[in-house]
Design an enzyme around this catalytic site. Structure first.
Site, PDB file in Angstrom:
ATOM      1  N   GLU A   1      26.105  35.321  46.221  1.00  0.00           N
ATOM      2  CA  GLU A   1      26.424  33.897  45.955  1.00  0.00           C
ATOM      3  C   GLU A   1      25.942  33.869  44.549  1.00  0.00           C
ATOM      4  OE1 GLU A   1      28.255  30.768  47.354  1.00  0.00           O
ATOM      5  OE2 GLU A   1      28.052  32.682  48.508  1.00  0.00           O
TER       6      GLU A   1
ATOM      7  N   GLU B   1      22.111  24.858  48.071  1.00  0.00           N
ATOM      8  CA  GLU B   1      23.098  24.396  48.799  1.00  0.00           C
ATOM      9  C   GLU B   1      23.931  25.272  48.937  1.00  0.00           C
ATOM     10  OE1 GLU B   1      27.081  23.000  47.775  1.00  0.00           O
ATOM     11  OE2 GLU B   1      25.897  22.043  46.347  1.00  0.00           O
TER      12      GLU B   1
ATOM     13  N   HIS C   1      21.496  23.320  43.522  1.00  0.00           N
ATOM     14  CA  HIS C   1      22.819  23.782  43.750  1.00  0.00           C
ATOM     15  C   HIS C   1      22.805  25.024  44.317  1.00  0.00           C
ATOM     16  CE1 HIS C   1      26.619  25.751  42.167  1.00  0.00           C
ATOM     17  NE2 HIS C   1      27.133  24.444  43.031  1.00  0.00           N
TER      18      HIS C   1
END
Length: 418
Positions: free
Chosen positions: A118, A48, A45
């Protein structure tokens, strides 16, 4: 539908849909959360997310603007078995979309500053999920169904691992799982197969083949987890082992899920909501994968009614094994076919169907083949699936909220098999 395989093993599927002026195009990676080791949980994840944070050619803003400047959109998702990167654009912008997809998949730089940014975003996402009881309870259900296995771990991963991932970890997961034999390019709508194949050859054709990774087989074990917390609702989930994608049994399971809890006319909706007012919503579903499957039921109710709801659910499963009718089966078959065919009016759904079918079966069955399998489901098969649930000696149950009064799992299993 047209199909082509590049020399390095990357597969390309397209389906032209006459009359459309737009297209959906994406790359599906045959790897997701269950391809992670315990120490990697959450990295699929994380990766991604990082695909959109900058490449050798484009900044994060460039990536977003390149698609949005032409009126399209770009997105991605991670599941336990798949990671998908896709765009929806107008016909003339398909080459641009494919170029951007190739760029983020092959040239992401994983800059340290962007990783930290992020990381914070994902920690917030984890926090949001933990504040959403129905998200929490389904993660717990998966965990107790498949304990200490990749299949049972959360897709987002735990915050302590997410806080530690670095560039080397991301690059390692890419090297392990993003080889061309694991990539499927699928496009549907206003697309030209030959042009897409030619461009894909230029963008992906030089990727070297890599050794295929192995996944750990899933073993449905079952168990119970309940956490008492002062919430407005008691969240109740119950799951049993179900068929995987292979074989006719999965269609009987899906028909049964619709009959038991698939809509306003389903048995649980009528009994629990319409007749007794125990809940606002209740539903049953089947989640198959390549080597296992899970049939689950979810509802939210008040703490003083959770025991009645749990016992009613067991009673309806037991009763259904002997009383499911041809009328119910026919209605569920029609619902399945209508849902599938209506959904496939979207190019995004068409591309998704092709890619997922290729990862599961290595081919894409025709709609006629799928409809025939749905039509082949009869009362005997559906009752047989229900009876099989009643005979299972293990199940998974997760409860969250004011659930003190809920019965224990062994008690429910005893009542189910009585």
């Amino acid at each position: 539908m047209q199909f082509h395989t590049l020399a390095n093993g990357m597969r390309i599927l397209t389906e032209n849909m006459p009359g459309l002026q737009s297209a959906s195009i994406g790359v599906w990676v045959d790897a997701g959360a269950r391809n992670e080791s315990a120490a990697q949980n959450g990295i699929a994840h994380f990766l991604e997310h990082m695909a959109f944070k900058g490449t050798k050619r484009r900044s994060a803003l460039d990536i977003a603007q390149s698609i949005e400047n032409v009126g399209g959109f770009l997105n991605a998702y991670t599941s336990r078995e798949t990671t998908a990167y896709f765009a929806r654009v107008l016909q003339d912008d398909v080459p641009l979309a494919l170029d951007v997809l190739a760029d983020i998949l092959r040239n992401s730089t994983f800059e340290a500053r962007e990783i930290e940014v992020e990381r914070g975003v994902i920690i917030q996402e984890i926090g949001q999920s933990l504040d959403t009881p129905d998200d929490v309870v389904f993660d717990w259900l998966q965990e107790v169904a498949y304990p200490d296995q990749p299949m049972g771990r959360s897709i987002l991963g735990p915050a302590d691992l997410v806080k530690a991932f670095d560039r080397a970890d991301l690059s390692k997961f890419v090297a392990q799982n993003y080889g061309p034999e694991n990539l499927i390019l699928a496009a549907a709508g206003a697309v030209d197969h030959d042009k897409i194949v030619a461009q894909a050859e230029k963008l992906f054709g030089d990727m070297p083949k890599t050794a295929a990774g192995n996944i750990i087989a899933a073993n449905f074990t079952g168990g119970e987890r309940r956490e008492i917390k002062q919430l407005e609702q008691a969240h109740f989930t119950l799951a049993f082992e179900a068929p995987n994608y292979s074989g006719q049994e999965i269609y009987a399971a899906q028909v049964y899920a619709l009959i038991l809890g698939g809509g306003m006319s389903s048995r649980l909706f009528q009994e629990a909501r319409e007749k007794r007012g125990l809940c606002y919503s209740i539903f049953a579903s089947v989640a198959p994968s390549v080597d296992t499957g899970m049939f689950s039921i979810y509802s939210g109710t008040s703490g003083d009614q959770v025991a009645e709801l749990a016992n009613l659910t067991i009673s309806e499963i037991r009763r259904s094994a002997d009383t499911i009718s041809e009328v119910e089966v026919e209605r569920a078959r029609v619902q399945m076919k209508a849902g599938m065919l209506m959904g496939l009016e979207s190019p995004s759904a068409r591309a998704e169907r092709m890619a997922r079918a290729m990862t599961i079966w290595g081919k894409v069955p025709t709609l006629e083949e799928t409809v025939a399998k749905i039509d082949a489901v009869n009362v005997t098969a559906v009752r047989g699936f229900a009876a099989g649930i009643c005979q299972q000696n293990s199940a998974a149950m997760a409860l969250y909220g004011p659930v003190e009064a809920a019965p224990e799992l062994p008690e429910l299993l005893t009542a189910l098999s009585a």
